[in-house]
Design a protein around this motif. Sequence first.
Motif, PDB file in Angstrom:
ATOM      1  N   TYR A   1       0.547  -1.694  -0.246  1.00 43.46           N
ATOM      2  CA  TYR A   1      -0.280  -0.074  -0.147  1.00 43.46           C
ATOM      3  C   TYR A   1       0.629   0.987  -0.103  1.00 43.46           C
ATOM      4  O   TYR A   1       0.063   2.270  -0.630  1.00 43.46           O
ATOM      5  N   ASP A   2       1.558   1.077   0.591  1.00 41.88           N
ATOM      6  CA  ASP A   2       2.894   2.224   0.580  1.00 41.88           C
ATOM      7  C   ASP A   2       3.917   2.594  -0.246  1.00 41.88           C
ATOM      8  O   ASP A   2       4.216   3.633  -0.387  1.00 41.88           O
TER       9      ASP A   2
ATOM     10  N   THR B   1      -1.384   5.463   0.957  1.00 38.48           N
ATOM     11  CA  THR B   1      -1.273   5.739   2.373  1.00 38.48           C
ATOM     12  C   THR B   1      -1.425   7.277   3.055  1.00 38.48           C
ATOM     13  O   THR B   1      -2.112   7.273   3.561  1.00 38.48           O
TER      14      THR B   1
END
Length: 208
Positions: A89-90, A96
Amino acid sequence: MRNGDATTIDVPATSADAKGKAPAGAAPIVATTKATKYAKGGWRRGMAIFDFILRLGAIGATLGATATMGTTEQTLPFFTQFFQFQASYDDMPTFTFFVIANAIASGYLFLSLPFSIFTIVRPHAVGARLLLLILDTAMLAMTTAAAAAAAAIVYLAHDGNSSANWNAICQQFTDFCQQASSAVVASFIAVVVFMLLIVMSALAMRKH
């Protein structure tokens, strides 16, 4: 004559009274307004209780969205451990922002619970409802922006865009896309709850 919450209605003398034949012990009719006041405060208290329940549900939705998206990652197995494809996800600023926005909304909803309880105890209080109305509107805007942006990325991950030469990655990163999609759905549930909270606060602040 009016005394406190009770209204006394004097009954005019009849012809029988004029002749001195009125029954002894005749009392004036008293009409109270306490029941009306309790009825007006009752529906506000009911809405305040429903407000508290909705906030608990929204906490679950935003916490679920934050935890699900914050743990979203997948590594594709290949022949060697030195050559692997990983999605997290980051890696995407949109995801984020999604995690941060929903985490802030979760914290706000938890802190708003005492104010919601206060409106249950004091159903006619306007200051607490106005504060919640303003902050709920701000949280609605932030949560909607985060959920909509993340939904656009999830859509591209599922379908891609041939014009921009963006490939659909969900055919390979199936678990990653499923978790991200679940987080977006949970965040949109929180958006709907915020909308209901705002409408309820506005209705409860009406004078009539």
